[in-house]
Every structure is written in structure tokens, then in C-alpha cells.
Design a protein around this motif. Structure first.
Motif, PDB file in Angstrom:
ATOM      1  N   GLY A   1      -1.998   2.807   6.834  1.00  0.00           N
ATOM      2  CA  GLY A   1      -0.760   3.572   7.010  1.00  0.00           C
ATOM      3  C   GLY A   1      -0.181   3.369   8.400  1.00  0.00           C
ATOM      4  N   SER A   2      -1.030   2.888   9.307  1.00  0.00           N
ATOM      5  CA  SER A   2      -0.606   2.507  10.649  1.00  0.00           C
ATOM      6  C   SER A   2       0.306   3.544  11.316  1.00  0.00           C
TER       7      SER A   2
ATOM      8  N   CYS B   1     -10.360  -0.734  15.161  1.00  0.00           N
ATOM      9  CA  CYS B   1      -9.009  -0.415  15.605  1.00  0.00           C
ATOM     10  C   CYS B   1      -8.822   1.090  15.767  1.00  0.00           C
TER      11      CYS B   1
ATOM     12  N   PHE C   1       3.793   3.406  -3.619  1.00  0.00           N
ATOM     13  CA  PHE C   1       3.770   4.659  -4.403  1.00  0.00           C
ATOM     14  C   PHE C   1       4.790   5.685  -3.891  1.00  0.00           C
TER      15      PHE C   1
ATOM     16  N   GLU D   1      -2.385   9.605   2.563  1.00  0.00           N
ATOM     17  CA  GLU D   1      -2.640   9.102   1.216  1.00  0.00           C
ATOM     18  C   GLU D   1      -3.289   7.709   1.270  1.00  0.00           C
ATOM     19  N   CYS D   2      -2.766   6.862   2.150  1.00  0.00           N
ATOM     20  CA  CYS D   2      -3.349   5.520   2.307  1.00  0.00           C
ATOM     21  C   CYS D   2      -4.810   5.635   2.717  1.00  0.00           C
TER      22      CYS D   2
ATOM     23  N   CYS E   1      -5.440  -4.471   8.647  1.00  0.00           N
ATOM     24  CA  CYS E   1      -4.468  -5.577   8.616  1.00  0.00           C
ATOM     25  C   CYS E   1      -4.529  -6.511   9.814  1.00  0.00           C
ATOM     26  N   MET E   2      -4.565  -5.902  11.004  1.00  0.00           N
ATOM     27  CA  MET E   2      -4.187  -6.634  12.205  1.00  0.00           C
ATOM     28  C   MET E   2      -5.155  -7.725  12.631  1.00  0.00           C
TER      29      MET E   2
ATOM     30  N   ALA F   1       4.857  -0.251   6.519  1.00  0.00           N
ATOM     31  CA  ALA F   1       3.936  -0.091   7.642  1.00  0.00           C
ATOM     32  C   ALA F   1       3.683  -1.417   8.364  1.00  0.00           C
TER      33      ALA F   1
ATOM     34  N   LYS G   1      -7.120   6.697  -0.108  1.00  0.00           N
ATOM     35  CA  LYS G   1      -7.440   5.631  -1.066  1.00  0.00           C
ATOM     36  C   LYS G   1      -8.539   4.722  -0.528  1.00  0.00           C
TER      37      LYS G   1
ATOM     38  N   PRO H   1      -3.132   8.659  18.827  1.00  0.00           N
ATOM     39  CA  PRO H   1      -3.350   7.622  19.846  1.00  0.00           C
ATOM     40  C   PRO H   1      -2.033   6.988  20.332  1.00  0.00           C
TER      41      PRO H   1
ATOM     42  N   PRO I   1       0.805  -1.225   0.000  1.00  0.00           N
ATOM     43  CA  PRO I   1       0.000   0.000   0.000  1.00  0.00           C
ATOM     44  C   PRO I   1       0.843   1.284   0.000  1.00  0.00           C
TER      45      PRO I   1
ATOM     46  N   LYS J   1      -8.110 -14.865   4.149  1.00  0.00           N
ATOM     47  CA  LYS J   1      -7.079 -13.832   4.043  1.00  0.00           C
ATOM     48  C   LYS J   1      -7.354 -12.788   2.973  1.00  0.00           C
ATOM     49  N   GLU J   2      -8.055 -13.162   1.923  1.00  0.00           N
ATOM     50  CA  GLU J   2      -8.347 -12.169   0.879  1.00  0.00           C
ATOM     51  C   GLU J   2      -9.821 -11.751   0.850  1.00  0.00           C
TER      52      GLU J   2
ATOM     53  N   CYS K   1       2.305  -4.067   7.376  1.00  0.00           N
ATOM     54  CA  CYS K   1       0.907  -4.467   7.203  1.00  0.00           C
ATOM     55  C   CYS K   1       0.778  -5.944   6.836  1.00  0.00           C
ATOM     56  N   LEU K   2       1.888  -6.555   6.456  1.00  0.00           N
ATOM     57  CA  LEU K   2       1.963  -7.987   6.146  1.00  0.00           C
ATOM     58  C   LEU K   2       1.221  -8.412   4.881  1.00  0.00           C
ATOM     59  N   GLN K   3       0.860  -7.466   4.043  1.00  0.00           N
ATOM     60  CA  GLN K   3       0.195  -7.833   2.790  1.00  0.00           C
ATOM     61  C   GLN K   3       1.175  -8.615   1.898  1.00  0.00           C
TER      62      GLN K   3
ATOM     63  N   ILE L   1      -1.141   3.908  20.739  1.00  0.00           N
ATOM     64  CA  ILE L   1      -0.626   2.781  19.947  1.00  0.00           C
ATOM     65  C   ILE L   1       0.239   3.263  18.791  1.00  0.00           C
TER      66      ILE L   1
ATOM     67  N   ARG M   1      -4.039 -10.595   9.543  1.00  0.00           N
ATOM     68  CA  ARG M   1      -2.724 -11.079   9.137  1.00  0.00           C
ATOM     69  C   ARG M   1      -1.741 -11.187  10.285  1.00  0.00           C
TER      70      ARG M   1
ATOM     71  N   ILE N   1      -9.248  -4.712   3.029  1.00  0.00           N
ATOM     72  CA  ILE N   1      -8.170  -5.334   3.810  1.00  0.00           C
ATOM     73  C   ILE N   1      -6.832  -4.616   3.603  1.00  0.00           C
ATOM     74  N   GLU N   2      -6.900  -3.387   3.088  1.00  0.00           N
ATOM     75  CA  GLU N   2      -5.671  -2.612   2.873  1.00  0.00           C
ATOM     76  C   GLU N   2      -5.266  -1.878   4.147  1.00  0.00           C
ATOM     77  N   CYS N   3      -4.006  -1.521   4.199  1.00  0.00           N
ATOM     78  CA  CYS N   3      -3.470  -0.870   5.402  1.00  0.00           C
ATOM     79  C   CYS N   3      -3.759   0.627   5.404  1.00  0.00           C
TER      80      CYS N   3
ATOM     81  N   MET O   1      -6.095   2.717  15.765  1.00  0.00           N
ATOM     82  CA  MET O   1      -5.076   3.230  14.842  1.00  0.00           C
ATOM     83  C   MET O   1      -5.727   3.532  13.494  1.00  0.00           C
TER      84      MET O   1
END
Ligand code: SF4
Ligand code: SF4
Lengths: 137, 289
Positions: B192-193, B226, A43, B205-206, B150-151, A74, B209, A124, A40, B164-165, A76-78, A126, B154, B188-190, B228
Motif C-alpha cells: 500500500g506504500s 523496508c 478492489f 486492506e493491502c 515492490c521496491m 501506489a 491480504k 515514517p 493490488p 521478477k515473479e 508498485c509497478l506490478q 519516507i 521492480r 511480491i505484492e505491494c 514503509m
């Protein structure tokens, strides 16, 4: 970039260190690019995660540590979830951070005093706790 | 029935609305969240460097203390759930690390605790059909996007939460409340955490999207598990709006807040003052307040 391949280069100390910290076999990578395709934050990365793996394997320590890729990861583990070769790429990215952050002199990636005013109150816990773990020596 | 519960740091402060609504809803559903004694921060990240034992100690101590009080531990924050569940798996499978950890924390924990997420209780112990029967105010007409991030998912072999998908549990939950769960490719996209601390623009940006994809597919609101994610996709909408002038903010709920609405809780107890984009106008428009 032109690189001369030698046996020494391919069995380099840098790659060994990254493999040791990450617990991953980088040689399994066949450069399919799946990791980068699903990332993700690709880019904003100077080179993709798959290229980072290749650079590391070739012993290009300076070039690998010089890009923003592993800092932007990040966790994210993707990529990990989609790698057909079962490589936990997120662990590789973290290992690269560790190579830098564990150097003798402090190499913080973020400077806390430079946070804009009011930022600490807004974000936050976390985010800070994990961010500090990922970015501070 | 009681469930031993680990709230985590953020649910005590920036996400009180998440904690409170979960506690209040559980009472209406016939169970109680019993807070773990003497808990600490879980560390907010599962250490990915294989030699980092230090970062495993806080979640291990939490697990060991919880085992003294019961046989299962419930979490709400997706990050706490991930860190604690992964640590538990590691303790179960890695004898050498288990011994090291136990030596350090002066406990003898063997990994024999079940780590649960609140949504799993709703699905497995209460049951979504039964939940549906208990709903007082169905969220009819509300088009909501179940955002997993994500969390929760995964690594899916360790989290064992859903596919998973193509996960569906969260959507099933929203449908049980009477809402319309929309499908969108970024579920299931992140978000940016922790890049919200390292590279805030990248995280913005994340988030853009994800929100853009949900809105394009008809979402009127996002639903999160979550704090976050909520920070990135709710509180950063003002930054998004500054950069993308045609962006129209939408509310982001914790799933327990929507559960609260559906269970007929007084909206003043739902903690909407902590949400960045005010959800009240949308709920009024849908006749839910
Ligand atoms: S997905 Fe796996 S095999 Fe493919 S390039 Fe990335 S690390 Fe290599
Ligand atoms: S874990 Fe890092 S490298 Fe892998 S997809 Fe996520 S952000 Fe990209």
C-alpha cells in the motif's frame, strides 16, 4: 456509456499531454486487462487501470480525471512489470496526477491539517515525503 | 573491509533498529558500514513523470558525493535502494538528463558508481554458505515469511536484484540463518506504500491480504527490508485487528534483526522496542532468547 468515435477524439490533446508526461505510447494498449488483474488496489478503484488508458485515448478528460483510480495507485509497478505491450502504466497514473497537480490553482489531493492527531509522529518519513510528492501541488 | 553506506532518513529515526542491527552484524561478519558524509533525503520516490528533473537532484547529489568517497554505495531501506539505483541507471543512459543534472548540482558525475543492497553483500561478498557457518544460534523451528514487496525488485530490468515473479534470494538468506522460509503468493505484492498517507484504509486492506496469505501458509513471523512495508504490515496490525476480529497479529522483523539473533547478539541491542508487535514471546517460545 455511449461514445461517438471521431478522428479528432482519438487524436486528442489530453491523451497527447498524458503521453508526453509519461513517455508512454498509449496506443500500444490492446486492453488485455493484465494491469488491472494484478493491481493490488484495484478492489478500491472506480475503474481499472486498463479502463483509464482507454478513457484517456478517447479524450474523455473529465471522466478520466474524475475517478479515484490514479490517486489510489501506489506506484508498485506490478502492472508495468506484467504489461505484455511494455507500457509503463505506473507512469501513466503518475502523469494523470501531474495533469491535476500542475493546474494553475492549487489542487492538493490531501489536506495536511486534516490528519488525525498523532498521525505525523507515527508515520515514517519516507511515507510522508513520497506521499507529499504524489498528492500535493 | 569498508562499505560506504547511505542510511536514509527513516533509519535515523523510526527504524533505528534496522540501522543499528545492520551495523552491529556487519562487524561480526568482518566488514564495516562507513557512513556517507553530508547525505540528504533521497526523495523517497523515483519520479515517474519523465519531465520531473527536480526530483532527480537529491539522489544525484548523493551519488555524486559518494563517488568522491568511493566506488560503491550500500543501502538498506528498499525505497532508498530503488530511488538511488534507478537514478544511477538514468544518469548512465541518458546523456541529456545527465548534463542537466550535473549543471544543476555543480558536479560532474558520470554514473560510475555501484549501488548495492546489504542483502547483495551478504549473498555475493560474504556468501550464504559462509554466513551459515558463522551463525551461532540457528533459527531452528522458526517459520518466517520473506516479504519482498515492490521496491527491491521492480522494475526488475533496472534493479537486477532477483527474478521478477519468483525471487528466492531472501528465502536463501533466511535458510542460511537456519529458519524455515515459507512460500506464500503475496510475497511480491505491494503493502500500500504511501497510500498510508493518502488512503490509509486501502493500505490497511493491502497489508491484511499480505499478512493473511503468509499466516495461512504457516508463517509465524514476517521479515521485511523496508521501513514503509514495516509500517504498513507491522504498525497497522492494530487497525487490522479492529476490523477483522479473528485476525491474530504476528511479529514483523527487519531482516537484520533476525540476522542479529542468529549471530548471537544480545537481544537488548536488537531494538525490539521499536517493533509494533512484540517479537520477544515468539523468540522465547522458539528457545532463541
Ligand atoms: S496490461 Fe498493458 S496492454 Fe494490457 S490492458 Fe494494461 S496497459 Fe493495456
Ligand atoms: S503501479 Fe499503480 S496501477 Fe499499477 S499495479 Fe501498482 S497500484 Fe496498480
Amino acid at each position: 456509456m455511449k461514445i461517438e468515435l471521431t478522428r479528432q477524439k482519438v487524436h486528442n490533446e489530453f491523451a497527447k499531454k498524458v503521453e508526453l508526461i509519461s513517455g508512454q505510447n498509449l496506443f500500444a494498449c490492446y486492453q488485455c486487462g493484465n494491469c488491472t488483474a494484478g493491481c493490488p488496489v484495484a478492489f478500491a478503484m472506480e475503474i481499472g487501470p486498463h479502463e483509464v488508458i482507454r478513457y484517456t485515448l478517447l479524450g474523455l478528460e473529465e471522466e478520466t480525471l474524475g475517478v479515484n483510480t490514479y490517486w489510489l495507485c501506489a506506484s508498485c509497478l506490478q502492472c508495468t512489470s506484467r504489461c505484455p505491450k511494455g507500457i509503463d502504466i505506473a507512469r501513466v497514473m503518475d502523469a494523470l496526477r501531474m495533469v491535476v497537480l500542475r493546474k494553475k490553482e492549487r489542487k492538493d489531493h490531501i489536506q495536511i491539517p486534516e490528519f488525525p492527531e498523532g498521525f505525523l509522529e507515527k508515520v515514517p518519513q519516507i511515507a510522508f515525503v513520497s506521499g507529499f510528492r504524489k498528492f500535493l501541488s | 573491509m569498508d562499505y560506504l553506506y547511505f542510511p536514509g532518513c527513516t533509519l535515523y529515526t523510526k527504524a533505528k533498529n534496522f540501522d543499528q542491527t545492520a551495523r552491529n552484524c556487519s562487524l561480526l561478519l568482518g566488514f564495516e558500514l562507513k557512513e556517507l558524509k553530508n547525505w540528504t533525503c533521497c526523495g523517497a520516490t523515483f519520479p515517474l513523470a519523465t519531465d520531473n528533473i527536480m526530483a532527480l537532484l537529491p539522489p544525484s547529489r548523493i551519488l555524486a558525493t559518494a563517488r568522491e568517497e568511493g566506488t560503491a554505495l550500500t543501502t538498506l531501506c528498499a525505497i532508498c535502494f530503488n530511488v538511488i539505483k534507478r537514478t544511477n541507471r538514468l544518469i548512465q543512459g541518458d546523456v541529456e538528463k545527465r548534463d542537466k543534472i550535473n549543471n544543476f548540482i555543480e558536479k560532474n558525475y558520470q554514473g560510475d558508481l555501484q549501488v548495492l543492497h546489504y542483502l547483495e553483500i551478504l549473498k555475493k561478498d560474504i556468501g550464504f554458505p559462509q554466513l551459515k557457518e558463522k551463525v551461532k544460534k540457528p533459527l531452528a523451528g522458526l517459520k518466517a515469511a520473506a516479504y519482498y514487496g515492490c521496491m527491491l525488485l521492480r522494475p526488475f530490468e533496472e534493479m537486477e536484484f532477483d527474478d521478477k515473479e519468483k525471487p528466492a534470494l531472501f528465502e536463501e538468506f533466511l535458510e542460511a540463518l537456519g529458519a524455515k522460509a515459507i512460500e506464500f503468493p503475496y510475497k511480491i505484492e505491494c503493502c500500500g506504500s504511501f497510500q498510508s498517507v493518502g488512503s490509509p484504509d486501502v493500505a490497511t486492506e493491502c497489508a491484511y491480504k499480505i499478512l493473511g496469505s503468509a499466516i495461512k501458509n504457516g508463517a509465524e513471523a514476517m521479515v521485511s527490508t523496508c521501513p514503509m512495508c514495516t509500517f504498513n504490515i507491522d504498525h497497522k496490525q492494530s487497525d487490522i485487528k479492529q476490523k477483522y476480529l479473528d485476525f491474530n497479529p504476528i511479529p514483523v522483523f527487519y531482516f537484520t534483526q533476525l540476522l542479529g539473533v542468529a549471530m548471537g547478539l544480545d537481544y537488548q541491542t536488537l531494538g525490539f522496542d521499536q517493533n509494533a508487535v512484540d517479537p520477544i514471546p515468539l523468540l522465547k517460545e522458539k528457545g532463541l532468547l
